[in-house]
Design a protein around this motif. Structure first.
Motif, PDB file in Angstrom:
ATOM      1  N   GLY A 102       0.452  -1.335  -0.036  1.00 62.10           N
ATOM      2  CA  GLY A 102       0.471   0.075  -0.329  1.00 62.10           C
ATOM      3  C   GLY A 102       0.759   1.285   0.058  1.00 62.10           C
ATOM      4  O   GLY A 102      -0.282   2.794   0.063  1.00 62.10           O
ATOM      5  N   SER A 103       1.823   1.105  -0.430  1.00 62.30           N
ATOM      6  CA  SER A 103       2.936   2.270   0.446  1.00 62.30           C
ATOM      7  C   SER A 103       3.032   2.917  -1.230  1.00 62.30           C
ATOM      8  O   SER A 103       3.697   4.246  -1.491  1.00 62.30           O
ATOM      9  CB  SER A 103       4.423   2.269   0.505  1.00 62.30           C
ATOM     10  OG  SER A 103       5.354   1.060  -0.181  1.00 62.30           O
ATOM     11  N   GLY A 104       2.408   1.896  -2.279  1.00 68.37           N
ATOM     12  CA  GLY A 104       2.738   2.692  -3.751  1.00 68.37           C
ATOM     13  C   GLY A 104       4.966   2.437  -4.139  1.00 68.37           C
ATOM     14  O   GLY A 104       5.216   2.412  -5.441  1.00 68.37           O
ATOM     15  N   ASN A 105       5.135   1.764  -3.859  1.00 70.06           N
ATOM     16  CA  ASN A 105       6.775   1.559  -3.808  1.00 70.06           C
ATOM     17  C   ASN A 105       6.926  -0.074  -3.247  1.00 70.06           C
ATOM     18  O   ASN A 105       7.761  -0.857  -3.178  1.00 70.06           O
ATOM     19  CB  ASN A 105       7.517   2.123  -2.370  1.00 70.06           C
ATOM     20  CG  ASN A 105       7.157   3.532  -3.080  1.00 70.06           C
ATOM     21  OD1 ASN A 105       7.391   3.906  -4.121  1.00 70.06           O
ATOM     22  ND2 ASN A 105       7.929   4.245  -2.714  1.00 70.06           N
ATOM     23  N   GLU A 115      13.933   0.032 -10.101  1.00 75.27           N
ATOM     24  CA  GLU A 115      12.674   1.273 -10.596  1.00 75.27           C
ATOM     25  C   GLU A 115      12.804   2.575 -10.262  1.00 75.27           C
ATOM     26  O   GLU A 115      12.336   3.185 -10.118  1.00 75.27           O
ATOM     27  CB  GLU A 115      11.280   0.233 -10.894  1.00 75.27           C
ATOM     28  CG  GLU A 115      10.942   0.379  -9.224  1.00 75.27           C
ATOM     29  CD  GLU A 115       9.778  -0.376 -10.045  1.00 75.27           C
ATOM     30  OE1 GLU A 115       8.718  -0.538 -10.523  1.00 75.27           O
ATOM     31  OE2 GLU A 115       8.857  -0.566  -8.395  1.00 75.27           O
ATOM     32  N   GLN A 116      13.739   2.062  -9.197  1.00 73.19           N
ATOM     33  CA  GLN A 116      13.656   4.213  -7.439  1.00 73.19           C
ATOM     34  C   GLN A 116      15.010   4.254  -7.579  1.00 73.19           C
ATOM     35  O   GLN A 116      14.952   5.276  -7.112  1.00 73.19           O
ATOM     36  CB  GLN A 116      13.520   3.484  -6.030  1.00 73.19           C
ATOM     37  CG  GLN A 116      11.738   3.243  -6.184  1.00 73.19           C
ATOM     38  CD  GLN A 116      11.471   2.035  -5.179  1.00 73.19           C
ATOM     39  OE1 GLN A 116      12.053   3.089  -4.071  1.00 73.19           O
ATOM     40  NE2 GLN A 116      10.880   0.847  -4.934  1.00 73.19           N
ATOM     41  N   GLY A 117      15.638   3.297  -8.293  1.00 77.82           N
ATOM     42  CA  GLY A 117      16.987   4.454  -8.800  1.00 77.82           C
ATOM     43  C   GLY A 117      17.860   3.771  -7.481  1.00 77.82           C
ATOM     44  O   GLY A 117      18.794   3.723  -8.019  1.00 77.82           O
ATOM     45  N   TRP A 118      17.500   2.374  -6.888  1.00 77.80           N
ATOM     46  CA  TRP A 118      18.479   2.516  -5.717  1.00 77.80           C
ATOM     47  C   TRP A 118      19.595   1.752  -6.680  1.00 77.80           C
ATOM     48  O   TRP A 118      20.979   1.767  -5.518  1.00 77.80           O
ATOM     49  CB  TRP A 118      18.496   1.606  -4.168  1.00 77.80           C
ATOM     50  CG  TRP A 118      17.180   2.547  -3.363  1.00 77.80           C
ATOM     51  CD1 TRP A 118      15.699   1.782  -3.795  1.00 77.80           C
ATOM     52  CD2 TRP A 118      17.523   3.344  -2.402  1.00 77.80           C
ATOM     53  NE1 TRP A 118      15.273   2.793  -3.275  1.00 77.80           N
ATOM     54  CE2 TRP A 118      15.636   3.795  -2.587  1.00 77.80           C
ATOM     55  CE3 TRP A 118      18.116   3.678  -2.200  1.00 77.80           C
ATOM     56  CZ2 TRP A 118      15.964   4.594  -1.009  1.00 77.80           C
ATOM     57  CZ3 TRP A 118      17.982   4.383  -1.063  1.00 77.80           C
ATOM     58  CH2 TRP A 118      16.999   5.120  -0.785  1.00 77.80           C
ATOM     59  N   LYS A 383       2.338  -2.428 -11.539  1.00 72.24           N
ATOM     60  CA  LYS A 383       0.715  -2.159 -11.671  1.00 72.24           C
ATOM     61  C   LYS A 383       0.250  -1.213 -11.901  1.00 72.24           C
ATOM     62  O   LYS A 383      -0.920  -0.545 -12.665  1.00 72.24           O
ATOM     63  CB  LYS A 383       0.198  -3.278 -10.042  1.00 72.24           C
ATOM     64  CG  LYS A 383      -1.348  -3.337 -10.396  1.00 72.24           C
ATOM     65  CD  LYS A 383      -1.656  -3.943  -8.621  1.00 72.24           C
ATOM     66  CE  LYS A 383      -3.268  -4.312  -9.212  1.00 72.24           C
ATOM     67  NZ  LYS A 383      -4.044  -3.593  -8.660  1.00 72.24           N
ATOM     68  N   LYS A 384       0.784  -0.356 -11.535  1.00 72.58           N
ATOM     69  CA  LYS A 384      -0.368   1.212 -11.380  1.00 72.58           C
ATOM     70  C   LYS A 384       0.295   2.088 -12.852  1.00 72.58           C
ATOM     71  O   LYS A 384      -1.124   2.217 -13.484  1.00 72.58           O
ATOM     72  CB  LYS A 384       0.388   2.258 -10.872  1.00 72.58           C
ATOM     73  CG  LYS A 384       0.016   3.560 -10.669  1.00 72.58           C
ATOM     74  CD  LYS A 384       0.393   4.559  -9.834  1.00 72.58           C
ATOM     75  CE  LYS A 384       0.409   5.687  -9.608  1.00 72.58           C
ATOM     76  NZ  LYS A 384       0.209   7.344  -8.622  1.00 72.58           N
ATOM     77  N   GLU A 404      -1.808  -8.193  -7.908  1.00 71.25           N
ATOM     78  CA  GLU A 404      -2.217  -7.743  -6.557  1.00 71.25           C
ATOM     79  C   GLU A 404       0.134  -8.429  -6.877  1.00 71.25           C
ATOM     80  O   GLU A 404       0.291  -8.651  -6.990  1.00 71.25           O
ATOM     81  CB  GLU A 404      -1.982  -6.944  -5.427  1.00 71.25           C
ATOM     82  CG  GLU A 404      -3.243  -6.677  -5.474  1.00 71.25           C
ATOM     83  CD  GLU A 404      -3.657  -5.657  -5.321  1.00 71.25           C
ATOM     84  OE1 GLU A 404      -2.540  -4.811  -5.660  1.00 71.25           O
ATOM     85  OE2 GLU A 404      -4.994  -5.102  -5.630  1.00 71.25           O
ATOM     86  N   ALA A 405       0.866  -7.642  -6.530  1.00 74.24           N
ATOM     87  CA  ALA A 405       2.154  -7.134  -6.700  1.00 74.24           C
ATOM     88  C   ALA A 405       2.831  -8.464  -6.114  1.00 74.24           C
ATOM     89  O   ALA A 405       2.501  -8.407  -4.255  1.00 74.24           O
ATOM     90  CB  ALA A 405       3.284  -6.093  -6.493  1.00 74.24           C
TER      91      ALA A 405
END
Length: 467
Positions: A102-105, A115-118, A383-384, A404-405
């Motif tokens: 549910g955090s979107g991440n 995908e977040q660049g880490w 998903k989004k 869901e993911a």
């Protein structure tokens, strides 16, 4: 002394010292954790009254045990709920960045970090998951580690490792229509064997990889471990830089310019020395599918299940075991084999480009009667994005379930499991006996497009017939 490969340069840059055992004490730049291999590691720290040394270098999420349909808390599986609570508590107590549902991440750890660049070039990356090799697509050296090693990284930010040899795996040319990155790595593993990479890091090079997107490169590096290599990587280039630019954790401003200069400098030199070099031609690769119980037991979709006479002596025993388990006859075509379940997802093929390509073949078609088919995005962001593009509607109209993911059926440490002797067409990475949740369930590995072809026809089908 560096021999000019990216592996040597990154290894040397992260060497803290050489241990009496001869192993290198290697600094780990990024540590990824999830709910399955971390609880015991944190418990070991508490037993020794140790703290996490660099919590800002650790990123956590939930992926393996999380259901992909009903995610209400508490989870229906009490053990899964316990593991979730343990991760939540450990991250809170140690000030570790955690991406919950549910955090979107949230998502599969090997999807969310890139995908977040880490994930960035020149890094050393570790995670208590064998498919950490995925991150090598960025020009990083990434290792899957065991629980005791997770403890070591949490406590010291280092690992004791023996240095690997480096094999350059070169593929040149343009892939034919209907042939994807998944086919390339399955072909390489077929040719070099599941033990061929033992003791090696694989450097994937050549014009075929240069033409691939970052997500395609991740698919290739993800399955390095299935070929026995401890890690696999691709040298960073403008494709890498373009992908990373502007992502959440990527360098910004003048730091970005400095990062580009560093990333360029670590790429393998033109005159780099390798322990081995193998070369493949892209035109020789066709849609590839596994028929047996190891990722190395693969064939082109138009080929027949190999006979014992076609194999070297040392491969015949496991082939005989595979014939029995898979209920396939040597010499018979793999095409036409009936399937029960079709799964698109995993850290190998659960990214947005995988879903886009699969949707092309699902559009205006429908899942065959009696086949269960479902799509599991690799992250909440995937998903989004897919829903913004209407891909979920395409899949649902075609009779696929949209989930869901999470890791889902790949490891099946969640409700997504094969039942009994069901045969699965899967875009995941392992076809071991019992891998997808049933002790007698069977798995055929293939590209997402090939999974759709199987779903809509009810049997193994050459995706090129749907083009």
């Amino acid at each position: 002394m560096s021999r000019g490969t990216l592996f040597d340069k990154v290894w040397d840059a992260h060497t803290v010292g050489v241990l009496p055992s001869g192993q290198t004490q290697l600094f780990i730049g990024l540590h990824l954790i999830h709910e399955v291999t971390s609880p015991q590691a944190f418990a070991m720290l508490r037993e020794r009254e140790l703290k996490v040394l660099f919590p800002d270098r650790t990123i956590a999420t939930v992926d393996h045990i999380i259901p992909t349909n009903n995610r209400d808390r508490p989870l229906l599986d009490s053990l899964a709920e316990e593991m979730m609570q343990s991760l939540e508590q450990n991250c809170q107590e140690n000030d570790i960045t955690f991406y919950p549902v549910g955090s979107g991440n949230q998502g599969i750890v090997h999807v969310i970090a890139p995908e977040q660049g880490w994930t960035q070039p020149g890094m050393t990356i570790a995670c208590g998951d064998s498919h950490t090799s995925t991150h090598g697509a960025f020009g990083a050296i990434a290792f899957g580690i065991g629980t005791s090693q997770v403890r070591d990284v949490l406590a010291s930010q280092t690992l004791a490792l023996a240095k690997l040899k480096v094999r350059r795996v070169e593929v040149n040319g343009v892939l034919n229509p209907g042939v994807y990155a998944k086919d390339v790595i399955l072909h390489i593993i077929r040719k070099l064997g599941v033990k061929g990479g033992v003791g090696y890091a694989y450097e994937f090079a050549g014009t075929t990889f240069e033409q691939m997107s970052m997500e395609e490169r991740m698919t290739v590096c993800n399955m390095s471990i299935e070929g026995g290599a401890r890690c696999g990587y691709i040298n960073p280039d403008p494709v890498t830089f373009d992908y990373l630019h502007g992502r959440d954790a990527a360098p910004k401003g003048t730091d970005w310019d400095a990062a580009i200069a560093w990333w360029k400098s670590i790429a393998s030199d033109r005159d780099a020395e390798y322990d081995d070099v193998v070369i493949f031609d892209a035109v020789d690769i066709s849609p590839t599918i596994t028929w047996g119980i190891t990722p190395g037991q693969g064939i082109g979709v138009t080929e027949q299940v190999p006979t014992p006479e076609e194999m070297v002596e040392e491969e015949r025993a496991i082939a005989a075991e595979a014939y029995r388990y898979m209920d396939l006859q040597p010499g018979n075509p793999i095409q036409g084999t009936k399937v029960d379940v079709c799964f698109i997802g995993s850290c190998t093929n659960g990214r947005i480009s995988d879903l886009r390509e699969a949707a092309k073949f699902a559009k205006d078609r429908h899942v065959a009667p009696g086949v269960k088919a479902f799509v599991v995005p690799g992250s909440e962001r995937v998903k989004k994005q897919a829903e913004a593009e209407g891909l979920d509607k395409i899949f649902e109209s075609a009779g696929f379930e949209w989930r869901e993911a999470g890791c889902s059926m790949c490891l099946a440490m969640n409700p997504d499991k094969l039942q009994g002797r069901e045969l699965s067409a899967s875009s995941s990475n392992r076809n071991f006996k019992g891998r997808q949740g049933s002790s007698s369930g069977r798995t055929l590995l293939m590209s997402p497009a090939m999974v759709v072809a199987a779903a809509v026809t009810g049997q193994v089908t050459d995706v090129r017939e749907l083009l």
